[in-house]
Design a protein around this motif. Structure first.
Motif, PDB file in Angstrom:
ATOM      1  N   TYR A  97      29.342   5.431  56.853  1.00 53.52           N
ATOM      2  CA  TYR A  97      29.593   5.653  58.141  1.00 53.52           C
ATOM      3  C   TYR A  97      29.467   7.349  58.810  1.00 53.52           C
ATOM      4  O   TYR A  97      29.299   8.088  60.015  1.00 53.52           O
ATOM      5  CB  TYR A  97      31.532   5.865  58.276  1.00 53.52           C
ATOM      6  N   PHE A 140      26.490   2.404  59.458  1.00 56.12           N
ATOM      7  CA  PHE A 140      27.359   1.946  60.643  1.00 56.12           C
ATOM      8  C   PHE A 140      27.366   2.590  61.199  1.00 56.12           C
ATOM      9  O   PHE A 140      27.665   3.605  62.705  1.00 56.12           O
ATOM     10  CB  PHE A 140      28.827   1.538  60.414  1.00 56.12           C
ATOM     11  N   PHE A 176      26.040  -9.277  59.329  1.00 57.30           N
ATOM     12  CA  PHE A 176      26.952 -10.256  59.033  1.00 57.30           C
ATOM     13  C   PHE A 176      27.497 -10.967  59.880  1.00 57.30           C
ATOM     14  O   PHE A 176      27.417 -10.997  60.751  1.00 57.30           O
ATOM     15  CB  PHE A 176      27.454  -9.515  58.009  1.00 57.30           C
ATOM     16  N   PRO A 195      34.713 -13.613  64.467  1.00 54.96           N
ATOM     17  CA  PRO A 195      34.663 -13.574  66.360  1.00 54.96           C
ATOM     18  C   PRO A 195      33.466 -14.060  66.180  1.00 54.96           C
ATOM     19  O   PRO A 195      32.899 -14.258  67.801  1.00 54.96           O
ATOM     20  CB  PRO A 195      35.660 -12.698  66.351  1.00 54.96           C
ATOM     21  N   VAL A 220      41.645  -2.924  65.331  1.00 51.47           N
ATOM     22  CA  VAL A 220      40.626  -1.714  64.727  1.00 51.47           C
ATOM     23  C   VAL A 220      38.963  -2.193  63.544  1.00 51.47           C
ATOM     24  O   VAL A 220      39.309  -3.121  62.974  1.00 51.47           O
ATOM     25  CB  VAL A 220      42.060  -1.031  63.122  1.00 51.47           C
ATOM     26  N   GLY A 221      38.135  -1.448  63.453  1.00 56.88           N
ATOM     27  CA  GLY A 221      37.194  -1.891  63.766  1.00 56.88           C
ATOM     28  C   GLY A 221      36.280  -3.268  64.296  1.00 56.88           C
ATOM     29  O   GLY A 221      36.093  -4.826  63.899  1.00 56.88           O
ATOM     30  N   ALA A 222      36.576  -2.924  65.471  1.00 52.56           N
ATOM     31  CA  ALA A 222      36.323  -3.988  66.422  1.00 52.56           C
ATOM     32  C   ALA A 222      34.728  -4.412  66.407  1.00 52.56           C
ATOM     33  O   ALA A 222      34.399  -5.367  67.358  1.00 52.56           O
ATOM     34  CB  ALA A 222      36.976  -3.066  68.048  1.00 52.56           C
ATOM     35  N   GLY A 223      33.438  -3.565  66.091  1.00 55.47           N
ATOM     36  CA  GLY A 223      32.818  -3.988  66.289  1.00 55.47           C
ATOM     37  C   GLY A 223      32.010  -4.261  67.136  1.00 55.47           C
ATOM     38  O   GLY A 223      31.586  -3.313  68.929  1.00 55.47           O
ATOM     39  N   VAL A 251      39.386   0.533  68.392  1.00 57.46           N
ATOM     40  CA  VAL A 251      39.255   1.316  67.024  1.00 57.46           C
ATOM     41  C   VAL A 251      38.057   1.425  66.535  1.00 57.46           C
ATOM     42  O   VAL A 251      37.669   0.413  65.998  1.00 57.46           O
ATOM     43  CB  VAL A 251      40.274   1.815  66.178  1.00 57.46           C
ATOM     44  N   GLU A 252      37.072   2.279  66.646  1.00 62.64           N
ATOM     45  CA  GLU A 252      35.872   1.901  65.722  1.00 62.64           C
ATOM     46  C   GLU A 252      35.903   3.184  65.259  1.00 62.64           C
ATOM     47  O   GLU A 252      34.628   4.222  65.989  1.00 62.64           O
ATOM     48  CB  GLU A 252      35.192   1.055  66.986  1.00 62.64           C
ATOM     49  N   ALA A 253      34.822   2.779  63.963  1.00 62.32           N
ATOM     50  CA  ALA A 253      34.527   4.675  63.833  1.00 62.32           C
ATOM     51  C   ALA A 253      32.366   4.789  64.133  1.00 62.32           C
ATOM     52  O   ALA A 253      32.096   5.422  63.907  1.00 62.32           O
ATOM     53  CB  ALA A 253      34.214   4.034  62.004  1.00 62.32           C
ATOM     54  N   SER A 254      32.213   3.377  64.575  1.00 60.23           N
ATOM     55  CA  SER A 254      30.579   3.637  64.407  1.00 60.23           C
ATOM     56  C   SER A 254      30.673   4.000  66.143  1.00 60.23           C
ATOM     57  O   SER A 254      30.616   2.781  66.957  1.00 60.23           O
ATOM     58  CB  SER A 254      30.286   1.825  64.179  1.00 60.23           C
ATOM     59  N   GLU A 273      38.012  -7.987  58.637  1.00 60.85           N
ATOM     60  CA  GLU A 273      36.651  -7.565  58.084  1.00 60.85           C
ATOM     61  C   GLU A 273      36.297  -6.665  57.924  1.00 60.85           C
ATOM     62  O   GLU A 273      34.983  -6.070  58.029  1.00 60.85           O
ATOM     63  CB  GLU A 273      35.424  -7.915  58.228  1.00 60.85           C
ATOM     64  N   LEU A 274      37.816  -5.246  58.100  1.00 58.09           N
ATOM     65  CA  LEU A 274      37.461  -3.719  58.305  1.00 58.09           C
ATOM     66  C   LEU A 274      37.283  -3.241  56.529  1.00 58.09           C
ATOM     67  O   LEU A 274      36.584  -2.702  55.967  1.00 58.09           O
ATOM     68  CB  LEU A 274      38.910  -4.072  58.556  1.00 58.09           C
ATOM     69  N   LEU A 286      36.309  -0.589  53.374  1.00 57.93           N
ATOM     70  CA  LEU A 286      36.518   0.998  53.622  1.00 57.93           C
ATOM     71  C   LEU A 286      36.223   1.339  52.037  1.00 57.93           C
ATOM     72  O   LEU A 286      35.801   0.122  51.526  1.00 57.93           O
ATOM     73  CB  LEU A 286      38.145   0.892  53.728  1.00 57.93           C
TER      74      LEU A 286
HETATM   75  C1  LIG Z   1      32.450  -5.928  58.814  1.00 56.53           C
HETATM   76  S1  LIG Z   1      32.287  -5.511  60.218  1.00 56.53           S
HETATM   77  C2  LIG Z   1      33.678  -5.886  61.524  1.00 56.53           C
HETATM   78  C3  LIG Z   1      33.085  -5.971  62.809  1.00 56.53           C
HETATM   79  C4  LIG Z   1      34.166  -6.780  63.919  1.00 56.53           C
HETATM   80  N1  LIG Z   1      35.703  -6.381  63.461  1.00 56.53           N
HETATM   81  C5  LIG Z   1      33.928  -8.134  63.231  1.00 56.53           C
HETATM   82  O1  LIG Z   1      35.566  -9.216  62.965  1.00 56.53           O
HETATM   83  O2  LIG Z   1      32.678  -8.985  63.607  1.00 56.53           O
HETATM   84  C6  LIG Z   1      33.671  -2.937  60.019  1.00 56.53           C
HETATM   85  C7  LIG Z   1      33.289  -2.267  61.415  1.00 56.53           C
HETATM   86  O3  LIG Z   1      34.659  -1.864  60.972  1.00 56.53           O
HETATM   87  C8  LIG Z   1      34.625  -0.348  61.837  1.00 56.53           C
HETATM   88  N2  LIG Z   1      34.546   0.729  60.621  1.00 56.53           N
HETATM   89  C9  LIG Z   1      34.704   0.958  59.121  1.00 56.53           C
HETATM   90  N3  LIG Z   1      35.761   1.562  59.123  1.00 56.53           N
HETATM   91  C10 LIG Z   1      36.999   2.210  60.112  1.00 56.53           C
HETATM   92  C11 LIG Z   1      37.508   3.024  60.525  1.00 56.53           C
HETATM   93  N4  LIG Z   1      38.854   3.805  59.151  1.00 56.53           N
HETATM   94  N5  LIG Z   1      38.266   2.388  61.167  1.00 56.53           N
HETATM   95  C12 LIG Z   1      37.735   2.177  62.649  1.00 56.53           C
HETATM   96  N6  LIG Z   1      36.461   1.282  62.150  1.00 56.53           N
HETATM   97  C13 LIG Z   1      35.763   1.007  60.798  1.00 56.53           C
HETATM   98  C14 LIG Z   1      33.073  -0.835  61.111  1.00 56.53           C
HETATM   99  O4  LIG Z   1      31.747   0.734  61.478  1.00 56.53           O
HETATM  100  C15 LIG Z   1      32.678  -1.718  61.183  1.00 56.53           C
HETATM  101  O5  LIG Z   1      32.307  -1.904  63.024  1.00 56.53           O
END
Ligand SMILES: C[S@@+](CC[C@H](N)C(=O)[O-])C[C@H]1O[C@@H](n2cnc3c(N)ncnc32)[C@H](O)[C@@H]1O
Length: 338
Positions: free
Chosen positions: A28, A34, A47, A51, A81-84, A103-106, A135-136, A140
């Motif tokens: 991160y 990411f 991966f 979705p 959260v972690g919407a990719g 909500v996204e970290a990337s 898959e968030l 972590l």
């Molecule tokens: C494996 S990907 C899954 C993306 C999407 N949910 C999917 O199923 O295709 C995990 C995602 O979670 C995000 N992520 C990780 N930690 C996070 C956090 N604390 N808050 C928001 N997003 C986060 C990453 O940046 C990444 O885009």
């Protein structure tokens, strides 16, 4: 600076680091997996998630969201959260029009999402509605522990002969507490990923949810179900849809992930239910939808519309993947309602 350079610099400055800090820097921080310019969760990426496999995942979840909207009324917000790349939200919002937030970290994922939905890098203070995370939690950061004789040792990351390597460390009290509660009877030499950050994340969402539900999809199992995987542990890397190198070998260049210990999350919300993904999607009508697609495919074949037949067939095959009992169907879904 690459993630590896940052990790090495950190270790050189103050000594070995806990594995969760290594994982955080590798995924991160600038140079992390990411944090770069590449959108990771795409068909062309590293991966394939539910979705990304099929738009029917988001479409099917629209029914859950609509039911929750009926149950709690307005104001109502859908938060992913972690919407990719947005592959869940797009078909969901096309099926059920509702206020949404990604909500996204990337940063690169936030840019892609902002084309069609409001985006944030953090959870809203108060949430009334549905929170979805697919898959968030497996991404972590985890601490790493190994069973040695009758006790636990932590595995931190240090430099041995100038190479990143696991080094032995006394287990921290918070790590021991977690292991005592959720590791189970691990045999000598077994590895456990200690998911403190997952618990913190879930507690934060629970605290902020005023009414509605939280739905967490991921690979993993209960503490008991994970026991057979403890000999080598479940920590692994992915790159270009395949298992990648050892987690210490190329930080920043691979996804690092571990099976989710759902017992540790359920303990924070004892009313939550844990079900299989195939059962969850079937109950929301995905099998019926597949039946409709089969009929439509036959009709298209009868009418000689080969393009339409192929389009429907692809949609159907992709959706069947979501239910595969040894694949995505075997994922777990934690559902909490309040
Ligand atoms: C494996 S990907 C899954 C993306 C999407 N949910 C999917 O199923 O295709 C995990 C995602 O979670 C995000 N992520 C990780 N930690 C996070 C956090 N604390 N808050 C928001 N997003 C986060 C990453 O940046 C990444 O885009």
């Amino acid at each position: 600076m690459s993630a590896k350079e940052r990790i090495v610099e950190t270790i050189e400055a103050s000594g070995p680091i806990p594995f969760e800090l290594f994982m955080d820097l590798a995924l991160y921080h600038p140079g992390g997996f990411f944090a770069g310019e590449i959108l990771r969760s795409e068909k062309a990426g590293d991966f394939l998630t539910s979705p990304e496999v099929s738009p029917l995942f988001g479409e099917t979840l629209a029914k859950f969201v609509a039911d929750e909207h009926d149950r709690i009324g307005d104001p109502f917000q859908l938060v992913e959260v972690g919407a990719g790349s947005g592959s869940l939200l797009r078909p969901l919002l096309a099926t059920f029009d509702v206020e949404a937030l990604a909500v996204e970290a990337s940063p690169v994922a936030r840019a892609a999402l902002s084309e069609f939905v409001p985006v944030s890098h953090e959870l809203p203070d108060r949430i009334r509605g549905v929170v979805i995370a697919n898959e968030l939690v497996d991404n972590l950061p985890v601490a790493l522990a190994q069973r040695v004789d009758t006790g636990w040792r932590e595995r931190w990351v240090g430099l041995v002969a100038d190479q990143l390597a696991f080094v032995d460390a006394d287990p921290r009290p918070s790590v021991v507490d977690w292991l005592d509660s959720y590791a189970g009877p691990v045999t000598d030499g077994g590895w456990v990923e200690v998911q403190l950050a997952a618990g913190e994340w879930f507690s934060e969402v629970l605290d902020r949810l005023e009414a509605g539900s939280i739905v967490v999809f991921d690979y993993g199992d209960t503490a008991e179900g994970l026991l057979p995987r403890r000999k080598d542990g479940t920590l692994r890397t992915y790159r270009a849809h395949h298992l990648g190198p050892h987690p210490l070998d190329e930080p920043g260049e691979t996804d690092i992930t571990a099976d989710v210990n759902f017992t540790a999350l359920m303990d924070l919300a004892p009313e939550a239910r844990l079900v299989r993904q195939d059962d969850f999607l079937r109950d929301l009508g995905l099998r019926d939808r597949l039946g409709d697609l089969r009929r439509q495919e036959l009709e298209a074949a009868r009418s000689g519309d080969e393009m339409e037949r192929l389009r429907i067939r692809t949609l159907k095959t992709e959706a069947e993947t979501l239910l595969h009992p040894r694949g995505l169907g075997d994922f777990r879904v934690l559902i909490y309602r309040t």
